[in-house]
Scaffold this active site. Structure first.
Site, PDB file in Angstrom:
ATOM      1  N   LYS A 174      36.435  33.222  48.230  1.00  0.00           N
ATOM      2  CA  LYS A 174      36.282  31.597  47.948  1.00  0.00           C
ATOM      3  C   LYS A 174      37.630  30.998  48.401  1.00  0.00           C
ATOM      4  O   LYS A 174      37.519  29.711  48.546  1.00  0.00           O
ATOM      5  CB  LYS A 174      36.050  31.623  46.541  1.00  0.00           C
ATOM      6  CG  LYS A 174      34.588  32.037  46.192  1.00  0.00           C
ATOM      7  CD  LYS A 174      34.150  31.776  44.682  1.00  0.00           C
ATOM      8  CE  LYS A 174      32.837  32.036  44.587  1.00  0.00           C
ATOM      9  NZ  LYS A 174      32.509  31.884  43.070  1.00  0.00           N
TER      10      LYS A 174
ATOM     11  N   LYS B  50      22.116  31.173  47.029  1.00  0.00           N
ATOM     12  CA  LYS B  50      21.988  29.569  46.931  1.00  0.00           C
ATOM     13  C   LYS B  50      23.114  28.651  47.447  1.00  0.00           C
ATOM     14  O   LYS B  50      22.823  27.373  47.315  1.00  0.00           O
ATOM     15  CB  LYS B  50      21.692  29.575  45.558  1.00  0.00           C
ATOM     16  CG  LYS B  50      22.495  29.951  44.453  1.00  0.00           C
ATOM     17  CD  LYS B  50      22.150  29.863  42.979  1.00  0.00           C
ATOM     18  CE  LYS B  50      22.614  30.791  41.910  1.00  0.00           C
ATOM     19  NZ  LYS B  50      24.048  30.692  41.646  1.00  0.00           N
TER      20      LYS B  50
ATOM     21  N   LYS C 290      22.971  38.569  52.594  1.00  0.00           N
ATOM     22  CA  LYS C 290      22.141  38.308  51.169  1.00  0.00           C
ATOM     23  C   LYS C 290      21.572  36.857  51.177  1.00  0.00           C
ATOM     24  O   LYS C 290      22.360  35.849  51.462  1.00  0.00           O
ATOM     25  CB  LYS C 290      23.060  38.673  49.998  1.00  0.00           C
ATOM     26  CG  LYS C 290      22.411  38.660  48.637  1.00  0.00           C
ATOM     27  CD  LYS C 290      23.480  39.310  47.734  1.00  0.00           C
ATOM     28  CE  LYS C 290      23.017  38.406  46.290  1.00  0.00           C
ATOM     29  NZ  LYS C 290      24.038  38.704  45.322  1.00  0.00           N
TER      30      LYS C 290
END
Ligand code: TRP
Length: 333
Positions: free
Chosen positions: A114, A199, A196
């Site tokens: 991140k 969203k 994966k």
């Protein structure tokens, strides 16, 4: 009667919940509600570790709660609530910050990822994110934590913090274990089937729980497959087709062999249409309930207030113990 084991899990209210969240989390949550004592938090405080549009986040919080309910989670059997409504999460996180090392947090792979993605906003909250998650879990003397593999490192940290605190002050926290459901496929991206389904990736890579049938059909038609034409389970050589097969299998219960046999010689077009039909069959009833629930503000508000109150009552004894052990000023003399 033996007490039920306690389960805690959290879902971030950002982006659109996907079919992966449904198969990997929500659908399993429903299956646990009788056997366990379950708390599910919509972790809005975690969401602000990256910049959000306030109006959009507020809406996403309510949308997520409505999806929880529309997926069939019973708000009486489960405690459904917003993390920020229960002040003990932030309080315990602060205390646990003082029992967590910079070195430990620097090693977290999600923090590293991140930080790269949000290089202009590497804030202290992002760094301490796993400590807040540990607080979420430890507040409730949680036994089991359903998580995806990407959260294993954070859970391991929560265990380490609990053990460290317990060895300093004597038994205070239950040391939680991960819970990895037996049923449920790993749901991969439609465009990059070795990653994966997420969203936070672009629209066309995932199916949202609230995607309308025509959107689902369109996304499937564009899903990546391969240059052959046979429907065969081979995640190495045919990750795209294998991903669709395992989702189909998770939703319908059909075995891979049965799916392969059904579509033998029919080509990918027919296969994708059938997969789309299966998705629509599962998601349409959820969407119908979602529309009803999200129109009923009185009901939604009742669920969220009651959830927060019940969570608060369970969190209070842990918080009292912790305050006393670390030596914070008593609130009553
Ligand atoms: N970090 C988790 C995720 O991104 C969400 C989360 C927050 C969580 N607190 C939790 C999951 C506590 C399990 C338990 O998926």
């Amino acid at each position: 009667m033996e007490a039920k084991k306690r389960i805690f899990s959290g879902i971030q209210p950002t982006g659109n919940l996907t079919l992966g969240n449904y198969i990997g989390a929500l659908r399993n949550f429903k299956l646990l509600e009788d056997e366990y004592d379950c708390l599910y938090a919509i972790v809005d405080s975690h969401a602000i570790t990256v910049r959000q549009d306030a109006a959009e986040l507020r809406k996403a919080c309510l949308r997520t709660m409505a999806i929880f309910l529309a997926s069939g989670l019973d708000p009486e059997k489960n405690i459904l609530f917003f993390q920020s409504h229960v002040h003990q999460h932030a309080e315990l996180a602060w205390i646990l910050d003082c029992y967590t090392y910079m070195g430990e947090l620097s090693r977290m792979t999600q923090f590293k990822d991140k930080s790269k993605k949000h290089a202009d906003n590497i804030n202290c909250g992002l760094f301490a994110y796993p400590v807040l998650m540990a607080a979420d879990i430890l507040l409730y003397q949680t036994d089991l934590v359903p998580i995806g593999v990407d959260q294993k490192q954070h859970l391991e940290l929560a265990r380490n913090i609990a053990e460290r605190f317990n060895s300093l002050y004597g038994g205070t926290f239950a040391v939680p274990d991960g819970y990895f459901p037996k049923v449920g496929a790993k749901v991969m991206s439609l465009q990059e089937p070795t990653r994966k389904m997420s969203k936070s990736d672009p629209e066309e890579t995932y199916i949202a729980i609230l995607d309308k049938p025509e959107v689902i059909r369109r996304k499937l038609r564009r899903a990546v497959t391969d240059s052959e034409a046979d429907v065969r389970f081979d995640p190495e050589l045919k990750p795209g087709v294998s991903n669709l097969m395992s989702i189909l299998s998770a939703l319908t219960g059909a075995s891979m062999d049965a799916i392969a046999a059904d579509f033998s010689g029919k080509g990918y077009g027919a296969f994708k249409d059938a997969v789309a039909d299966a998705f629509v069959a599962v998601l349409e009833p959820i969407q119908k309930r979602y529309d009803e629930i999200s129109a009923d503000k009185v009901y939604l508000e009742k669920v969220m207030l009651e959830g927060a109150e019940r969570a608060d009552r369970l969190a209070a004894p842990t918080m009292r113990k912790v305050r006393k052990k670390v030596g914070l000023a008593p609130t009553k003399l």
